[in-house]
Design a protein around this motif. Structure first.
Motif, PDB file in Angstrom:
ATOM      1  N   ILE A  88      -5.018  25.912  36.981  1.00 14.84           N
ATOM      2  CA  ILE A  88      -5.490  27.709  37.362  1.00 14.84           C
ATOM      3  C   ILE A  88      -5.995  27.797  37.582  1.00 14.84           C
ATOM      4  N   GLU A  89      -7.551  26.759  37.625  1.00 14.05           N
ATOM      5  CA  GLU A  89      -8.923  27.587  38.551  1.00 14.05           C
ATOM      6  C   GLU A  89      -8.528  26.705  40.615  1.00 14.05           C
ATOM      7  N   MET A  90      -7.955  25.758  40.200  1.00 13.46           N
ATOM      8  CA  MET A  90      -7.162  25.298  41.748  1.00 13.46           C
ATOM      9  C   MET A  90      -6.738  26.461  42.037  1.00 13.46           C
ATOM     10  N   ILE A  91      -5.619  27.139  41.517  1.00 12.66           N
ATOM     11  CA  ILE A  91      -4.950  28.393  42.778  1.00 12.66           C
ATOM     12  C   ILE A  91      -6.207  29.221  42.416  1.00 12.66           C
ATOM     13  N   LYS A  92      -6.992  29.960  42.404  1.00 13.13           N
ATOM     14  CA  LYS A  92      -7.875  30.724  41.747  1.00 13.13           C
ATOM     15  C   LYS A  92      -8.603  30.849  42.639  1.00 13.13           C
ATOM     16  N   ASN A  93      -9.045  29.929  43.209  1.00 15.21           N
ATOM     17  CA  ASN A  93     -10.161  29.013  44.308  1.00 15.21           C
ATOM     18  C   ASN A  93      -9.529  28.204  46.240  1.00 15.21           C
ATOM     19  N   CYS A  94      -7.954  28.337  45.303  1.00 13.46           N
ATOM     20  CA  CYS A  94      -7.542  28.340  47.406  1.00 13.46           C
ATOM     21  C   CYS A  94      -7.561  28.994  47.826  1.00 13.46           C
ATOM     22  N   PRO A  95      -8.044  28.579  49.471  1.00 16.57           N
ATOM     23  CA  PRO A  95      -8.816  29.315  50.391  1.00 16.57           C
ATOM     24  C   PRO A  95      -7.720  29.523  50.734  1.00 16.57           C
ATOM     25  N   ARG A  96      -7.827  31.241  51.284  1.00 18.98           N
ATOM     26  CA  ARG A  96      -6.619  31.813  52.204  1.00 18.98           C
ATOM     27  C   ARG A  96      -6.067  31.454  53.616  1.00 18.98           C
ATOM     28  N   ARG A  97      -6.920  29.984  54.494  1.00 20.17           N
ATOM     29  CA  ARG A  97      -6.795  29.675  55.291  1.00 20.17           C
ATOM     30  C   ARG A  97      -5.494  28.516  55.028  1.00 20.17           C
ATOM     31  N   SER A  98      -5.179  27.370  56.147  1.00 18.70           N
ATOM     32  CA  SER A  98      -3.768  26.681  55.725  1.00 18.70           C
ATOM     33  C   SER A  98      -5.153  25.173  55.162  1.00 18.70           C
ATOM     34  N   ARG A  99      -6.467  25.178  55.707  1.00 17.86           N
ATOM     35  CA  ARG A  99      -7.153  23.964  55.237  1.00 17.86           C
ATOM     36  C   ARG A  99      -9.029  24.881  55.039  1.00 17.86           C
ATOM     37  N   ILE A 100      -9.492  24.196  54.511  1.00 23.37           N
ATOM     38  CA  ILE A 100     -11.377  24.947  55.237  1.00 23.37           C
ATOM     39  C   ILE A 100     -12.287  23.531  54.730  1.00 23.37           C
ATOM     40  N   ARG A 101     -12.864  23.810  55.654  1.00 23.04           N
ATOM     41  CA  ARG A 101     -13.568  22.628  56.221  1.00 23.04           C
ATOM     42  C   ARG A 101     -14.784  22.486  55.449  1.00 23.04           C
ATOM     43  N   ARG A 102     -15.392  21.608  54.229  1.00 25.92           N
ATOM     44  CA  ARG A 102     -16.404  21.332  53.228  1.00 25.92           C
ATOM     45  C   ARG A 102     -16.344  19.945  52.977  1.00 25.92           C
ATOM     46  N   LYS A 103     -17.938  19.778  53.326  1.00 24.39           N
ATOM     47  CA  LYS A 103     -17.759  17.811  53.147  1.00 24.39           C
ATOM     48  C   LYS A 103     -18.200  17.607  51.203  1.00 24.39           C
ATOM     49  N   GLY A 104     -17.951  16.212  51.288  1.00 24.96           N
ATOM     50  CA  GLY A 104     -18.055  15.094  50.551  1.00 24.96           C
ATOM     51  C   GLY A 104     -17.715  15.768  49.047  1.00 24.96           C
ATOM     52  N   VAL A 105     -16.404  16.457  49.239  1.00 24.60           N
ATOM     53  CA  VAL A 105     -16.093  17.643  48.034  1.00 24.60           C
ATOM     54  C   VAL A 105     -15.006  16.141  47.085  1.00 24.60           C
ATOM     55  N   ASP A 106     -15.128  16.205  45.618  1.00 25.43           N
ATOM     56  CA  ASP A 106     -14.173  15.518  45.357  1.00 25.43           C
ATOM     57  C   ASP A 106     -14.013  15.408  43.406  1.00 25.43           C
ATOM     58  N   LEU A 107     -12.547  16.216  43.563  1.00 32.02           N
ATOM     59  CA  LEU A 107     -12.193  17.096  42.492  1.00 32.02           C
ATOM     60  C   LEU A 107     -12.576  16.329  41.110  1.00 32.02           C
ATOM     61  N   ILE A 108     -12.282  14.802  41.648  1.00 31.98           N
ATOM     62  CA  ILE A 108     -12.009  13.814  40.676  1.00 31.98           C
ATOM     63  C   ILE A 108     -13.320  13.868  39.468  1.00 31.98           C
ATOM     64  N   LYS A 109     -14.340  13.534  40.488  1.00 31.13           N
ATOM     65  CA  LYS A 109     -15.999  13.726  39.738  1.00 31.13           C
ATOM     66  C   LYS A 109     -16.034  14.589  39.618  1.00 31.13           C
ATOM     67  N   LYS A 110     -16.316  15.606  40.477  1.00 33.28           N
ATOM     68  CA  LYS A 110     -16.569  17.139  40.056  1.00 33.28           C
ATOM     69  C   LYS A 110     -16.799  17.375  38.702  1.00 33.28           C
ATOM     70  N   LEU A 111     -14.767  17.120  38.102  1.00 37.76           N
ATOM     71  CA  LEU A 111     -14.648  17.671  36.703  1.00 37.76           C
ATOM     72  C   LEU A 111     -15.058  16.392  35.958  1.00 37.76           C
ATOM     73  N   LYS A 112     -15.144  15.414  36.127  1.00 37.63           N
ATOM     74  CA  LYS A 112     -15.695  14.174  34.982  1.00 37.63           C
ATOM     75  C   LYS A 112     -16.715  14.581  35.064  1.00 37.63           C
ATOM     76  N   GLU A 113     -18.069  14.890  35.731  1.00 38.73           N
ATOM     77  CA  GLU A 113     -19.236  15.859  35.231  1.00 38.73           C
ATOM     78  C   GLU A 113     -19.029  16.637  34.314  1.00 38.73           C
ATOM     79  N   MET A 114     -18.206  18.165  34.516  1.00 39.23           N
ATOM     80  CA  MET A 114     -18.029  18.965  33.948  1.00 39.23           C
ATOM     81  C   MET A 114     -17.378  18.471  32.377  1.00 39.23           C
ATOM     82  N   ASN A 115     -16.471  17.516  32.282  1.00 43.05           N
ATOM     83  CA  ASN A 115     -15.657  17.099  30.797  1.00 43.05           C
ATOM     84  C   ASN A 115     -16.391  16.730  29.553  1.00 43.05           C
ATOM     85  N   THR A 116     -15.917  16.921  28.620  1.00 41.74           N
ATOM     86  CA  THR A 116     -16.848  17.182  27.154  1.00 41.74           C
ATOM     87  C   THR A 116     -16.024  16.242  26.350  1.00 41.74           C
TER      88      THR A 116
END
Length: 457
Positions: free
Chosen positions: A409-437
């Protein structure tokens, strides 16, 4: 207690299932965390790429207005009338809002499911159907629950609680009169949760294909589906005095009743599920269409979140022939969506009856680890897509993050309206691990599907 299946269904037992140790996740998960398997996800967790596959060759040039007020005029297109042409890449905000809305209905299944072994409602819904949406904090959703749905399996294993092995798996709801004005039609909604109980885990391991045979007048033995999902869908407790009918019988009976009740209104049937629940939703959609339960004018749509493959290529082709519309929402990093049929799948042209195949249009949410070469301005994707380290793929923490319903749901909420967004160094798994409790619950997802992977040739 074993139970019988409908007489027109062939169930193939999985070989040597009894050799696998039975795991009770309740022994290792604290009771305080039992009610929720979702990590604490914050906003803006990722950027996504949206892609579309299996697009039919002949589509209209429909374009849905982005204004949410246009839903009553465009709801058929949002429900897949034209296979979501021009609505996915880039993702149309109107479709985006509907995906999120149906995702929240699935999330309500998890929020309402009672996983406290000391509760009288253990492995059932915690709330009365008249108050369920209110109790999960969504009293203004615009729908009313008409029936709870239970699932069982024809598998002889120790029962978790009491004499019945039926477990609450979802619900059927109908849009209110006020909601009908907002969305443009009377919507009959069926939602399913994912895997939780012993029998569901083992049914997930039954990766052999079995003839569906849901239409007694035309069994079509070449149309085959995963034996475990079919078992869950068709098994009943009719040999038990107080046992329930099969999940299939419960669903078809109530949907038939609602179709008769609202036969003079404009209707839609929407099925939504997560993981195992998406498989049940697809089986139900095929069943409704195959037996001709609904009028041809009533759209039948499946919103599948993190769904595995369900049937063979003949099953896929038959669903398309019957007009079943399926939108598969897939996290590209989620290994569950690649199973079963890791090797023998729709990519092969031979052994069609023995090959699993995804059904429908695929909306891929992908977190890119990418960067822009400042000298050339070329976008470079640094992911390794063809060589996958299986031990990395099935890390428990990764499964917890990438397969979770709230993550979708969060990924859909933040899905860009362009087909691709240019953003450096994004790693979903790493990001979510940091927030996981908490990382215990999805351990059993990982274990189940690792075993499944070894059984699928």
């Amino acid at each position: 207690m074993a139970s019988k299946s409908l007489p027109n269904v062939i169930n193939n037992c999985c070989m040597n299932l009894y050799k696998f140790p039975l795991i009770n996740p309740l022994n290792t998960i604290s009771h305080e965390k039992l009610h929720s398997f979702r990590p604490n996800v914050t906003k803006k967790i990722c950027c996504c790429t949206v892609t579309i596959t299996s697009l039919p060759s002949s589509l209209s040039s429909v374009r849905v207005c982005n204004n949410s007020a246009s839903l009553p005029l465009n709801w058929r297109d949002v429900q897949g009338l034209n296979n979501w042409e021009n609505l996915i890449q880039p993702l149309n905000p109107l479709l985006q809002g509907e995906i999120i809305r149906y995702g929240k209905f699935v999330t309500a299944c998890y929020d309402a499911f009672d996983l406290n072994p000391n509760s009288k409602r253990y492995l059932n819904c915690k709330h009365n159907k008249n108050r369920m949406f209110l109790e999960v904090g969504w009293g203004d959703c615009g729908y009313a629950v008409t029936k709870y749905v239970y699932v069982t399996a024809n598998i002889s294993i120790p029962i978790q609680n009491g004499g019945s092995c039926a477990r609450w798996v979802g619900y059927i709801a109908v849009s209110s009169d006020e909601e009908v004005k907002r969305i443009g039609r009377r919507d009959i909604l069926v939602t399913f949760r994912g895997t939780v109980t012993y029998q569901e885990w083992i049914a997930n391991l039954m990766s052999s294909l079995s003839p569906a045979r849901l239409d007694p007048n035309d069994p079509k033995p070449d149309i085959m589906v995963e034996a475990g999902f079919l078992n869950l869908y068709t098994s009943s407790e009719t040999n038990n005095r107080f046992g329930l009918g099969s999940c299939r019988e419960q669903l078809l009976s109530e949907i038939s009743r609602l179709l008769r009740k609202y036969k003079n209104e404009e209707l839609s049937i929407t099925l939504a599920g997560h993981s195992m629940g998406s498989s049940l939703a697809l089986l139900l959609a095929y069943d409704i269409a195959e037996i001709g339960l609904k009028p041809p004018s009533v759209p039948l749509t499946v919103f599948s979140f993190a769904g595995p493959r369900v049937g063979n290529i003949h099953f896929k082709e038959r669903c398309e022939e019957l007009g079943v519309k399926v939108l598969r929402i897939v996290n590209a990093n989620d290994p569950i969506t690649k199973l079963p049929g890791v090797i023998f799948n729709e990519s092969l042209n031979t052994w069609r009856s023995a090959c699993y195949a995804h059904v429908g249009i695929e909306l891929v949410l992908d977190c890119l680890k990418s960067y822009e070469d400042e000298t050339s301005g070329i976008m470079i994707d640094t992911r390794v897509t063809k060589v996958v380290n299986m031990m990395e793929l099935f890390k428990i923490e990764d499964i917890l993050c990438v397969h979770d319903m709230q993550t979708y749901i969060e990924m859909i909420k933040n899905c860009p309206r362009r087909s691709r967004i240019r953003r450096k160094g994004v790693d979903l798994i790493k990001k979510l691990k940091e927030m996981n409790t908490t990382s215990v619950a999805w351990k059993y997802v990982a274990i189940t599907w690792v075993v499944l992977l070894t059984m699928v040739v």
